[in-house]
Write an enzyme that holds these catalytic residues in place. Structure first.
Site, PDB file in Angstrom:
ATOM      1  N   GLY A 202       3.911 -16.308 -18.857  1.00 16.20           N
ATOM      2  CA  GLY A 202       4.961 -16.794 -19.731  1.00 16.20           C
ATOM      3  C   GLY A 202       4.442 -17.104 -21.121  1.00 16.20           C
ATOM      4  O   GLY A 202       3.691 -16.326 -21.720  1.00 16.20           O
ATOM      5  N   ALA A 203       4.808 -18.280 -21.620  1.00 19.62           N
ATOM      6  CA  ALA A 203       4.413 -18.672 -22.974  1.00 19.62           C
ATOM      7  C   ALA A 203       2.911 -18.874 -23.109  1.00 19.62           C
ATOM      8  O   ALA A 203       2.381 -18.916 -24.228  1.00 19.62           O
ATOM      9  CB  ALA A 203       5.145 -19.952 -23.365  1.00 19.62           C
TER      10      ALA A 203
ATOM     11  N   GLY B 128       8.382  -8.845 -19.447  1.00 22.24           N
ATOM     12  CA  GLY B 128       7.290  -8.460 -18.556  1.00 22.24           C
ATOM     13  C   GLY B 128       7.216  -6.959 -18.352  1.00 22.24           C
ATOM     14  O   GLY B 128       6.128  -6.391 -18.216  1.00 22.24           O
ATOM     15  N   ASP B 129       8.369  -6.309 -18.352  1.00 20.82           N
ATOM     16  CA  ASP B 129       8.404  -4.847 -18.206  1.00 20.82           C
ATOM     17  C   ASP B 129       7.844  -4.169 -19.454  1.00 20.82           C
ATOM     18  O   ASP B 129       7.130  -3.170 -19.365  1.00 20.82           O
ATOM     19  CB  ASP B 129       9.834  -4.388 -17.948  1.00 20.82           C
TER      20      ASP B 129
ATOM     21  N   SER C  96       1.313 -12.135 -15.855  1.00 24.72           N
ATOM     22  CA  SER C  96       2.056 -12.716 -16.970  1.00 24.72           C
ATOM     23  C   SER C  96       2.213 -14.208 -16.729  1.00 24.72           C
ATOM     24  O   SER C  96       2.731 -14.617 -15.685  1.00 24.72           O
ATOM     25  CB  SER C  96       3.436 -12.067 -17.087  1.00 24.72           C
TER      26      SER C  96
ATOM     27  N   GLY D 210       0.534 -16.770 -22.042  1.00 21.28           N
ATOM     28  CA  GLY D 210      -0.185 -15.527 -22.293  1.00 21.28           C
ATOM     29  C   GLY D 210      -0.291 -14.672 -21.051  1.00 21.28           C
ATOM     30  O   GLY D 210       0.528 -14.768 -20.137  1.00 21.28           O
TER      31      GLY D 210
END
Length: 315
Positions: free
Chosen positions: A222-223, A251-252, A220, A225
């Site tokens: 974040g913003a 993220g989960d 992951s 992708g």
């Protein structure tokens, strides 16, 4: 069925605030209380998608009893392991501009007998599971090799393992070849011991985790992708999000979306991105339902933008 394991669950209180001013009285505009912990969130997302899950987690004290009640109220099947210490309580402060401040308590210390009972409960509940998702930090008392032992036992039983943890626990578990690991950018940088400034840096770091034993890496960013790196290749997925309300548990939700869609290949990555994008538009740690997803907003490509700077570089 997706079995989740959360060794250090929590009772999560999320407060929405206009802004966070240190030393001042801050009045919340919204409040939620949810059962917490990364594996618990995965189970909540799987349940929201209409799929079966069982959540294995140690619970103790009044906070643990409330977590059990909240799971039951949400229709989530749980296999609690009773422990002497009280389950931790965490606080998240979500500001109107999307900035999130989290205060995570350490949690109880598990005895040797409680640790073994937790492993035995996982073994017993894993019969018939398609995946075991092992998620989050380890509580006090558990050696960093605990996840490695769990991965080895699961593989011996023929069950696939998804692992979402960090630090020494991640590095030791890689030796047992988990089927997929899901670090964020900061955890990925920590694992390889250097900062990540571009998407290409993240790709190289994910490849190194595979060299250390991970069969696939779902990262992951974040913003920016998400990345998927496995034997079949490398894919980059992203989605347009007009407004971020809370990224608690996003993220989960992504990991749940990935596993629900089979846990391999670009289609699973697209599902992960769609679930993560939907989660950040919801309050607190609310998990998205199928109605919240916008698959048309998701783009997945094998043409990875390796030179693209990360909006949130990992130190």
């Amino acid at each position: 069925m997706i079995l989740t394991v959360t060794p250090n669950p929590s009772l999560d209180r999320t407060y929405e605030v206009p802004s966070l001013d240190r030393g001042e009285v801050v009045r919340a505009t919204g409040e939620r209380v949810d059962p917490g912990g990364k594996g618990v969130n995965v189970s909540r997302a799987v349940t929201a998608a209409g799929r079966r899950t069982v959540a294995v987690l140690p619970l103790g004290g009044a906070p643990g009893a409330l977590v059990a009640d909240l799971l039951d109220a949400q229709g989530i099947e749980a296999a609690p392991v009773p422990v002497a210490g009280a389950t931790r309580s965490n606080i998240a402060l979500a500001e109107a501009d999307g900035v999130l401040t989290k205060i995570n308590a350490p949690g109880p210390e598990l005895s040797a007998a409680e640790q073994e009972l937790l492993l035995e409960t996982v073994r017993r509940q894993s019969r018939g599971a398609d995946w075991i998702a092992c998620c989050g930090s380890l509580p006090r008392g558990l050696d960093p090799s605990w996840y490695a032992a769990l991965v080895a036992r699961a593989h011996a039983a023929g069950v696939r393992i998804a692992l979402d943890t960090s630090g020494p626990a991640l590095l030791r578990a890689l030796r047992e070849r988990p089927d997929v690991v899901k670090p964020n950018a900061e955890e990925l940088a920590e694992a390889v011991g250097r900062p990540l400034a571009t998407v290409g840096d993240a790709v190289k770091a994910a490849e190194e985790l595979r060299e250390l034993g991970a069969r696939a890496v779902l990262a992951s960013l974040g913003a920016d992708g998400q990345l998927l790196v496995d034997d079949a290749g490398t894919w980059f997925g992203s989605a347009l999000v007009d407004a971020v309300r809370s990224n608690v548990g996003a993220g989960d939700a992504s990991l749940a979306g990935f596993l629900i869609a089979g846990g391999a290949g670009p289609e699973a990555l697209a599902s992960a991105v769609a679930h993560g994008a939907a989660a950040v538009r919801l309050p607190g740690s609310v998990m998205p339902t199928p109605a919240d997803l916008d698959p048309d907003a998701v783009t997945v490509t094998a043409d990875v933008p390796v030179d693209r700077p990360l909006k949130e570089p990992a130190p």
